[in-house]
Structures are given as structure tokens and as C-alpha cells.
Motif scaffolding. Structure first.
Motif, PDB file in Angstrom:
ATOM      1  N   GLN A 108       0.832  -1.142   0.053  1.00 13.30           N
ATOM      2  CA  GLN A 108       0.043  -0.059  -0.038  1.00 13.30           C
ATOM      3  C   GLN A 108       0.824   1.244   0.025  1.00 13.30           C
ATOM      4  OE1 GLN A 108      -2.955  -1.875   3.192  1.00 13.30           O
ATOM      5  NE2 GLN A 108      -3.551   0.024   2.670  1.00 13.30           N
ATOM      6  N   SER A 109       0.325   2.242  -0.506  1.00  8.96           N
ATOM      7  CA  SER A 109       1.039   3.683  -0.425  1.00  8.96           C
ATOM      8  C   SER A 109       1.191   4.299   0.897  1.00  8.96           C
ATOM      9  CB  SER A 109       0.233   4.611  -1.400  1.00  8.96           C
ATOM     10  OG  SER A 109      -0.913   4.725  -0.882  1.00  8.96           O
ATOM     11  N   TRP A 110       2.212   4.909   1.172  1.00  4.92           N
ATOM     12  CA  TRP A 110       2.563   5.413   2.514  1.00  4.92           C
ATOM     13  C   TRP A 110       3.141   6.845   2.469  1.00  4.92           C
ATOM     14  CZ3 TRP A 110       7.763   5.931   3.273  1.00  4.92           C
ATOM     15  CH2 TRP A 110       8.663   5.115   2.483  1.00  4.92           C
ATOM     16  N   GLU A 111       3.061   7.680   3.305  1.00  8.58           N
ATOM     17  CA  GLU A 111       3.561   8.954   3.333  1.00  8.58           C
ATOM     18  C   GLU A 111       4.987   8.963   4.093  1.00  8.58           C
ATOM     19  OE1 GLU A 111      -0.060  11.959   2.570  1.00  8.58           O
ATOM     20  OE2 GLU A 111       1.041  11.727   4.739  1.00  8.58           O
ATOM     21  N   GLY A 130       2.647  12.146   7.539  1.00 10.01           N
ATOM     22  CA  GLY A 130       3.582  10.894   7.143  1.00 10.01           C
ATOM     23  C   GLY A 130       2.907   9.538   7.862  1.00 10.01           C
ATOM     24  N   SER A 131       3.449   8.581   7.820  1.00  6.32           N
ATOM     25  CA  SER A 131       3.287   7.187   8.103  1.00  6.32           C
ATOM     26  C   SER A 131       3.723   7.098   9.450  1.00  6.32           C
ATOM     27  CB  SER A 131       3.620   6.175   7.246  1.00  6.32           C
ATOM     28  OG  SER A 131       5.040   6.473   7.167  1.00  6.32           O
ATOM     29  N   ASN A 132       3.293   6.143  10.176  1.00  9.74           N
ATOM     30  CA  ASN A 132       3.806   5.507  11.509  1.00  9.74           C
ATOM     31  C   ASN A 132       3.489   4.075  11.666  1.00  9.74           C
ATOM     32  OD1 ASN A 132       0.994   5.549  12.385  1.00  9.74           O
ATOM     33  ND2 ASN A 132       1.447   7.548  13.281  1.00  9.74           N
ATOM     34  N   TRP A 133       3.429   3.478  12.891  1.00  7.06           N
ATOM     35  CA  TRP A 133       3.255   2.000  12.959  1.00  7.06           C
ATOM     36  C   TRP A 133       1.756   1.820  12.818  1.00  7.06           C
ATOM     37  CZ3 TRP A 133       6.660  -1.896  13.611  1.00  7.06           C
ATOM     38  CH2 TRP A 133       5.842  -3.059  13.949  1.00  7.06           C
ATOM     39  N   LEU A 134       0.850   2.876  12.970  1.00  6.55           N
ATOM     40  CA  LEU A 134      -0.363   2.618  12.964  1.00  6.55           C
ATOM     41  C   LEU A 134      -1.043   2.980  11.573  1.00  6.55           C
ATOM     42  CD1 LEU A 134      -1.543   4.227  16.265  1.00  6.55           C
ATOM     43  CD2 LEU A 134      -1.132   1.675  15.873  1.00  6.55           C
ATOM     44  N   GLU A 135      -0.420   3.956  11.004  1.00  8.87           N
ATOM     45  CA  GLU A 135      -1.122   4.200   9.847  1.00  8.87           C
ATOM     46  C   GLU A 135      -0.280   4.503   8.621  1.00  8.87           C
ATOM     47  OE1 GLU A 135      -1.411   8.967  11.483  1.00  8.87           O
ATOM     48  OE2 GLU A 135      -3.234   7.966  10.613  1.00  8.87           O
ATOM     49  N   ALA A 136      -0.719   4.288   7.328  1.00  8.34           N
ATOM     50  CA  ALA A 136       0.178   4.716   6.254  1.00  8.34           C
ATOM     51  C   ALA A 136       0.400   6.154   5.690  1.00  8.34           C
ATOM     52  CB  ALA A 136      -0.432   3.695   5.154  1.00  8.34           C
ATOM     53  N   THR A 137      -0.876   6.657   5.908  1.00  8.67           N
ATOM     54  CA  THR A 137      -0.816   8.241   5.400  1.00  8.67           C
ATOM     55  C   THR A 137      -1.520   9.136   6.342  1.00  8.67           C
ATOM     56  OG1 THR A 137      -3.048   8.055   4.610  1.00  8.67           O
ATOM     57  CG2 THR A 137      -1.256   7.019   3.132  1.00  8.67           C
ATOM     58  N   SER A 138      -1.583  10.311   6.055  1.00 12.62           N
ATOM     59  CA  SER A 138      -2.115  11.326   7.134  1.00 12.62           C
ATOM     60  C   SER A 138      -3.544  11.879   6.884  1.00 12.62           C
ATOM     61  CB  SER A 138      -1.125  12.568   7.146  1.00 12.62           C
ATOM     62  OG  SER A 138      -1.086  13.126   5.536  1.00 12.62           O
ATOM     63  N   VAL A 139      -4.296  10.974   6.009  1.00 11.03           N
ATOM     64  CA  VAL A 139      -5.505  11.091   5.633  1.00 11.03           C
ATOM     65  C   VAL A 139      -6.464  11.074   6.922  1.00 11.03           C
ATOM     66  CG1 VAL A 139      -7.542  10.477   4.346  1.00 11.03           C
ATOM     67  CG2 VAL A 139      -5.214  10.332   3.542  1.00 11.03           C
ATOM     68  N   ASP A 140      -7.182  12.277   7.180  1.00 12.41           N
ATOM     69  CA  ASP A 140      -8.110  12.141   8.384  1.00 12.41           C
ATOM     70  C   ASP A 140      -9.269  11.281   7.872  1.00 12.41           C
ATOM     71  OD1 ASP A 140      -6.623  13.704  10.121  1.00 12.41           O
ATOM     72  OD2 ASP A 140      -7.638  15.350   9.618  1.00 12.41           O
ATOM     73  N   VAL A 141      -9.836  10.448   8.747  1.00 10.51           N
ATOM     74  CA  VAL A 141     -10.907   9.563   8.440  1.00 10.51           C
ATOM     75  C   VAL A 141     -11.952   9.838   9.446  1.00 10.51           C
ATOM     76  CG1 VAL A 141      -9.892   7.950   6.698  1.00 10.51           C
ATOM     77  CG2 VAL A 141      -9.856   7.420   9.356  1.00 10.51           C
ATOM     78  N   ALA A 142     -13.260   9.054   9.308  1.00  2.88           N
ATOM     79  CA  ALA A 142     -14.114   9.056  10.342  1.00  2.88           C
ATOM     80  C   ALA A 142     -14.702   7.739  10.616  1.00  2.88           C
ATOM     81  CB  ALA A 142     -15.578  10.004   9.920  1.00  2.88           C
ATOM     82  N   ALA A 143     -14.452   7.331  11.909  1.00  2.00           N
ATOM     83  CA  ALA A 143     -14.638   5.778  12.148  1.00  2.00           C
ATOM     84  C   ALA A 143     -16.047   5.825  12.319  1.00  2.00           C
ATOM     85  CB  ALA A 143     -13.896   5.319  13.216  1.00  2.00           C
ATOM     86  N   SER A 144     -16.789   4.566  12.444  1.00  2.00           N
ATOM     87  CA  SER A 144     -18.128   4.295  12.522  1.00  2.00           C
ATOM     88  C   SER A 144     -18.197   2.922  13.397  1.00  2.00           C
ATOM     89  CB  SER A 144     -18.992   4.210  11.334  1.00  2.00           C
ATOM     90  OG  SER A 144     -18.585   3.071  10.417  1.00  2.00           O
ATOM     91  N   PHE A 269      -1.479   1.484   9.897  1.00  2.00           N
ATOM     92  CA  PHE A 269      -0.498   0.142   9.758  1.00  2.00           C
ATOM     93  C   PHE A 269      -1.038  -0.800  10.885  1.00  2.00           C
ATOM     94  CE2 PHE A 269       2.837   1.015   6.929  1.00  2.00           C
ATOM     95  CZ  PHE A 269       3.180   2.520   7.074  1.00  2.00           C
ATOM     96  N   PHE A 270      -1.478  -0.443  11.886  1.00  2.00           N
ATOM     97  CA  PHE A 270      -1.567  -1.256  13.008  1.00  2.00           C
ATOM     98  C   PHE A 270      -2.951  -1.964  13.184  1.00  2.00           C
ATOM     99  CE2 PHE A 270      -2.430  -2.061  17.674  1.00  2.00           C
ATOM    100  CZ  PHE A 270      -1.005  -3.127  17.923  1.00  2.00           C
ATOM    101  N   SER A 271      -2.831  -3.342  13.333  1.00  2.00           N
ATOM    102  CA  SER A 271      -4.215  -3.941  13.415  1.00  2.00           C
ATOM    103  C   SER A 271      -4.538  -3.826  15.014  1.00  2.00           C
ATOM    104  CB  SER A 271      -3.638  -5.491  13.282  1.00  2.00           C
ATOM    105  OG  SER A 271      -5.026  -6.297  13.448  1.00  2.00           O
ATOM    106  N   GLY A 272      -5.399  -3.069  15.015  1.00  2.00           N
ATOM    107  CA  GLY A 272      -5.958  -2.766  16.448  1.00  2.00           C
ATOM    108  C   GLY A 272      -7.247  -3.236  16.819  1.00  2.00           C
TER     109      GLY A 272
END
Length: 644
Positions: A108-111, A130-144, A269-272
């Protein structure tokens, strides 16, 4: 040009290591601007079974490789190898010895991000991109989230509590209150509703939660379609992964409803417990990055490299992976999202720490230590016009062959000869003598082999090598009495020789045995060496003239003669920085032959892209000759400086 380097265009270190308090994991930290990449496994630091990992992400400009291939600057697949070059960074901490590292294709793409802190992990992704262990990009998302009511519920609703917890630790709590009026239309309380059906319970939950959420500052809303047994919850403000995502948990009411997460397009990135953002191509959850699977026998997306001493560089042939990147997913390859360098899965899960391996990143001040993909291929051409021998029983068949080249320059540019059938060109040899300037009337009969189909044929069938360059391989039987031969390049054959393209001259030699073991000693000179080169000189040609060292002209020959070039068929170059002898390009004497020189009638030569050298420094070239069955390094050194 047999070497091209493609410097990484993004890299980052991601980690789930504990911060100094040994309580909080640095899973949200970003190190995209750090000058180091770090890989480690720490076992048993926070507890007797705790594990902490660090991995390196590196991306490369594969589109530039594709463009160079389209433009003919690098060869087609099968004629070039691609090497991953990642350089060890010395440090004062412990070093893992006998460790094995995996190089995996990220799926997957990452920053990259702007973080720099690799000690306290204070540069967080939600403060930077940027990316970290938990996420690939800095896109803000709304969980449900969704709550599904159970049909076995009863009327005792008081105290049914929903606790919604963000992964930053913040909790939002709402509690059902039976005194809340469902609506003016019914004028009934929740406690009076018929709770024997799941839909009625869902209705009660919806109105209770709507009232509770409306009276608080919780950035969550509830929705219900009026008939379903489930209620949906949404973030009203998009948040960063690892910050404000919902994790719904029902307390004191598991008899009545269950809660589950619906992550949608959440990225990370992280499987929580509340979402799994990174998934491999088969949809299987991954953590710390996601990787491509090996698709078939011709596709490799994972490689291992062992480091016995712990301080080695990575110099790894990843040709299958790069070729798949160049194909792309739509053409039976994979899309390029870079690589991850990590310890093998067995070492990451072991009870033995591997701390710590560091590499220089693309932000490093050390120009030649930045991660790169290095394309290597044998670009040498052996033009035997000045090294032409008659066939002899002293040599095996392959050594009796001579390759001739035709270079079609039109107004200073190499161009293809127009109207050639299948780009085929024919070569015929004619006899002549030293006083002849034109060939004799009749063609010479050629020996079988090379581009000659049968013995005594009069034409060799040559072809195109690259744009404007043609070659033909010929064997000729003759005697030393014939000192000059004319090679005529033409279209058609003996009966249809319609167009003559070029007439060249050859001075053939005869192979002779010796009654002593020769040990040739040569001297050389780069005849066109400049003292200074500019970084925009990308296709610089260096010409090497070599002659036997014992050539001793007298006054007469020195005045009227030019020393004869002594052709050495295998010559290799080395390039190093003068000030500290740092080897920029080592002798390429292996299977790739990437530093092997070409030769023609004027001597040997090689092309080099000077833009790959750091400006402001002087560099030195040396040569390695393969003579009499052994490699001999030249004594001469050739120095030049590079400026911007």
C-alpha cells in the motif's frame, strides 16, 4: 553507460517501541526526516514477555526507471540487473550479529512525513504528515460503529451504558434513561415500550443515545432507519488513526445488545481492536506494514540478507521485484509502494533481542550513503576493426570470430538506416593492398560461423544493435600476405546489391604461437580527460589509449609515426573520491561486467553519468587489465574534479 543509480524518494522508520516511561508505545511517531533508518527487536524490556519492533520503509522512483528504459538509457528486461543499496550507519550502541533481515515489497502507498526524533519519539504523525506504525498516510478519516439489539431483551433498560473509547485513551459514556420520552407523537416512555422485539429495543436505544449525545460534546452521532434492529454511530469530525476512533463497548447490558466496529476506508498500519487498516492483497490483516505475496514462480516480493558481523551494507539483487514494479498490477506485476526492511519473522518473534541495526537514510549528509537502486549491465561493445585476426587452428571457434560495427551518424546524431527489411544489413569483404584506396572487384569467401550461414558465403547477415549502430560477426581464412581488407556494408545480396552504405578498412593479423611465455606490460592514458566536469554532463565518454610499455621509437619514428594502440579485450574501471579513497564505483568483474570498457579501432572507452557524483570533490579513475590469465591494476591514476 552501464551503471545508473536511482536514489530513494521517500523513507521512514516506524516502531511500536515503548517510550521512556515504558508505558506508552510510540506507535504514532514519525521519523521521515531523520538521517537514519533503524531496525530492531527488543524483548522483555517492559515486561518479561514484551516485544518492541522497529522497521524501515523505503520508496524509489520507479517511474524514472521506466522512463529511462523507454528512452533506451537502460536495457530491456533480461539484460539488466537491479541492486538494492542500503548503507550501514556506524553507532555506539550494541549491534546484532548473525542476524538475517527481510526485504519485503510494501502493498500500500504511504507517506514519508517530517518527523526527526528517534530517541524520545516526540514527533507524532497527527502533528505532522506521514506514516507511522499505526497508519500509512495522514488522511483524516471518520470511524463508525454499530449496535445491534437482541430480540431477547426485556423492559429493564435503566443502566444500559455504552462506553465509546478513542485509542488516545479518551472515553465517552452514554447511559440509557427510561424516563426519556421516545417522542411527542407517542407520548410514551422507553420503559413503557414493548421490548419483546429487537427493533423496539433498537428504537429505545436510538432515542436514548440521541438525547445523551445531544447533551454532551461527544463528536459522535447516531442514526436508525426506523425498522432495523441495529443503530449506527458515526464520528461527526474526521480524526487521525490512533486518535479519535470509536471503540464501542456495552456495559451492564450485554443481554440486550452487542456492539461492533465498521471501519470502512480507515487507513493505518496497526491491527487494533477497533480497525484493521493494512491488509495484504488477499485481505489478510497485517501489522507494522502490509506486504505483497509471492504470486507465482516468476514473481519475487521478498528477499533475505544475512549479516554475520552486523555492520554490513545491503547489496541485494532485487531484479525480479523491480521488473514487476515496472510491469505494474495491470500487467501481471505489482504496483510500486517501496520496500520494508525488517528482521525476519522468526527473529521478530523470538525471545532474544536484536538491537540495533542502523542505516543511512535519504536525508543523510553523506551523498554516496543514501539508499538507492543501482541498475547494472554490460554495455561494452567489442569492435574488432583494430583487433581483426584471420581464422587459425591455434584458436577455438569462438576466438576466430571478429565483430565489426557500423555507426550511422546523421548530423551528429545516431539514426537508423531507413527502409531496411527487418533492420538487416549485409557485410561483404573485399581484398586490397596497402596502396589501394578502393576494394578489388570480387568478394572474399567467408568462413562459416558468426553471421555467416555457410562456408564460402560472400555475405554476412548483420543487424541492428541499438539506434544507428549495426554489427556483423565474421570469420575469414587467409594469409598474412593480404594486409588490407575492405568491409562493404550494403542492402541486398550478391544478386541484389542495391544500396551501398559504407566502406571501411581492416588490417588483419595472424595468430602465431610463441617459444616463450610473454608477460606484456602496458601503459595507458585517458586521451580526452578534462580537469573539471560539470554535473550536467550526463553522458561523458572517457577514452583510454593503451600501448606496450617497451615501445621505443627512434628519432625518425617519433617524428612521423603514431604509437599503435594495443587492444586489451577486458579492461575494467574503478572510480573513487580522491580525498579519502572512498570507492564510488568498484571494479565490476563479476557476472554483470558493469564497468567493462568497450573498444574500437581508436582504443578503449566507457561512458559515465557525472551527475551521479557529488560536486565539490576530486575523483580518481584507475583501470584493471586482464592480461595473460590474470588481473593487473594499472599504475596510472587519472584525476578530475566535479563542480555544479
Amino acid at each position: 553507460m552501464a551503471i545508473k543509480r536511482y536514489i530513494a524518494d521517500a523513507d521512514n522508520t516506524i516502531t511500536n517501541a515503548f517510550e521512556s516511561d515504558l508505558s506508552t508505545r510510540a506507535t504514532g511517531s514519525n521519523m521521515g526526516r531523520a538521517d537514519i533508518l533503524e531496525v530492531f527487536h527488543i524483548y522483555g524490556q517492559e515486561s518479561s514477555t514484551s516485544a518492541e519492533l522497529s522497521r524501515a520503509l523505503i520508496n524509489f522512483p520507479v517511474t524514472s526507471i521506466a522512463t529511462d528504459r523507454t528512452n533506451g538509457d537502460i536495457p530491456a528486461s533480461g539484460s539488466v540487473n537491479f541492486y538494492l543499496r542500503v548503507y550501514n550507519a556506524p553507532h555506539g550502541s550494541t549491534i546484532p550479529r548473525n542476524a538475517t533481515y527481510s526485504v519485503l515489497a510494501v502493498s500500500q502507498s504511504w507517506e514519508e512525513g517530517n518527523g526527526m526524533d528517534m530517541e524520545s519519539y516526540t514527533n507524532l504523525t497527527y502533528d505532522n504528515t506521514g506514516s507511522n506504525w499505526l497508519e500509512a498516510t495522514s488522511v483524516d478519516v471518520a470511524a463508525s460503529a454499530s449496535i445491534t439489539a437482541l430480540a431477547t431483551a426485556n423492559t429493564d433498560m435503566n443502566g444500559l451504558t455504552l462506553i465509546m473509547t478513542g485509542t488516545d485513551g479518551t472515553s465517552y459514556t452514554t447511559t440509557c434513561d427510561t424516563a426519556i420520552n421516545i417522542g411527542a407523537a407517542t407520548a410514551t416512555d422507553i420503559g413503557l415500550a414493548d421490548m419483546s422485539s429487537a427493533a423496539n429495543l433498537a428504537e429505545a436505544l436510538y432515542y436514548s443515545l440521541t438525547s445523551a449525545l445531544g447533551a454532551s460534546s461527544v463528536p459522535i452521532s447516531a442514526s436508525w432507519d426506523g425498522t432495523a434492529a441495529s443503530i449506527d454511530l458515526y464520528q461527526t469530525e474526521a480524526g487521525r488513526v490512533g486518535n479519535t476512533h470509536i471503540n464501542g463497548t456495552l456495559v451492564d447490558g450485554t443481554t440486550y445488545a452487542t456492539a461492533s466496529m465498521n471501519t470502512g476506508s480507515v487507513q493505518g498500519f496497526f491491527s487494533g481492536s477497533q480497525f484493521t487498516a493494512w491488509r495484504d492483497p488477499d485481505g489478510v490483516a497485517s501489522d507494522g506494514a502490509s506486504f505483497n505475496d509471492i504470486k507465482n514462480n516468476t514473481t519475487r516480493t521478498s528477499f533475505d540478507v544475512s549479516m554475520p558481523d552486523g555492520v554490513e551494507d545491503i547489496e541485494l539483487d532485487i531484479t525480479p521485484l523491480v521488473e514487476d514494479w515496472l510491469k505494474g498490477e495491470s500487467n501481471s506485476g505489482i504496483d510500486n509502494h517501496g520496500i520494508c526492511v525488517k528482521l525476519t519473522s522468526s527473529l521478530e518473534s523470538s525471545s532474544v533481542s536484536q538491537y540495533t541495526k542502523k542505516f543511512f537514510s535519504r536525508s543523510s549528509q553523506y551523498f554516496f550513503k543514501r539508499p538507492a537502486i543501482e541498475a547494472r549491465w554490460d554495455s561494452s561493445t567489442n569492435d574488432d576493426r583494430g583487433n581483426f585476426f584471420y581464422s587459425s587452428s591455434l584458436a577455438p571457434g569462438a576466438e576466430n570470430l571478429n565483430t565489426l560495427y557500423l555507426y550511422n551518424y546523421v548530423r551528429g546524431q545516431l539514426q537508423e538506416i531507413p527502409d531496411l527489411t527487418d533492420k538487416v544489413v549485409y557485410v561483404s569483404l573485399y581484398s586490397g593492398s596497402d596502396d589501394n584506396t578502393t576494394p578489388d572487384a570480387f568478394k572474399l569467401q567467408l568462413s562459416t560461423g558468426g553471421d555467416t550461414a555457410a562456408a564460402n558465403d560472400l555475405n554476412a547477415t548483420g543487424g541492428i544493435v541499438s539506434t544507428g549502430i549495426y554489427s556483423a560477426t565474421i570469420a575469414l581464412t587467409g594469409t598474412a600476405a593480404l594486409t588490407r581488407v575492405f568491409d562493404v556494408w550494403h542492402s541486398g545480396t550478391w544478386d541484389n546489391e542495391t544500396v551501398l552504405f559504407h566502406t571501411g578498412t581492416i588490417s588483419p593479423s595472424s595468430l602465431v604461437a610463441s617459444n616463450y611465455n610473454p608477460n606484456p606490460d602496458v601503459v595507458g592514458n585517458i586521451t580526452n580527460l578534462k580537469s573539471v566536469y560539470n554535473t550536467n554532463e550526463k553522458d561523458t565518454r572517457f577514452r583510454l589509449f593503451t600501448r606496450l610499455k617497451n615501445w621505443s621509437p627512434n628519432v625518425y619514428t617519433k617524428t612521423i609515426a603514431t604509437p599503435e594502440n594495443y587492444t586489451i579485450e577486458s579492461v575494467f574501471y574503478k572510480l573513487f573520491r580522491t580525498v579519502d579513497d572512498y570507492v564510488v564505483v568498484a571494479y565490476g568483474t563479476g557476472s554483470d561486467n558493469q564497468t567493462k570498457l568497450s573498444y574500437d579501432i581508436t582504443g578503449s572507452y566507457f561512458d559515465y553519468d557525472v551527475s551521479m557524483l557529488e560536486p565539490g570533490y576530486s575523483y580518481t579513475i584507475k583501470f584493471l587489465y586482464y592480461l595473460n590469465g590474470k588481473y593487473i591494476e594499472s599504475k596510472e591514476k587519472y584525476k578530475f574534479r566535479v563542480e555544479e
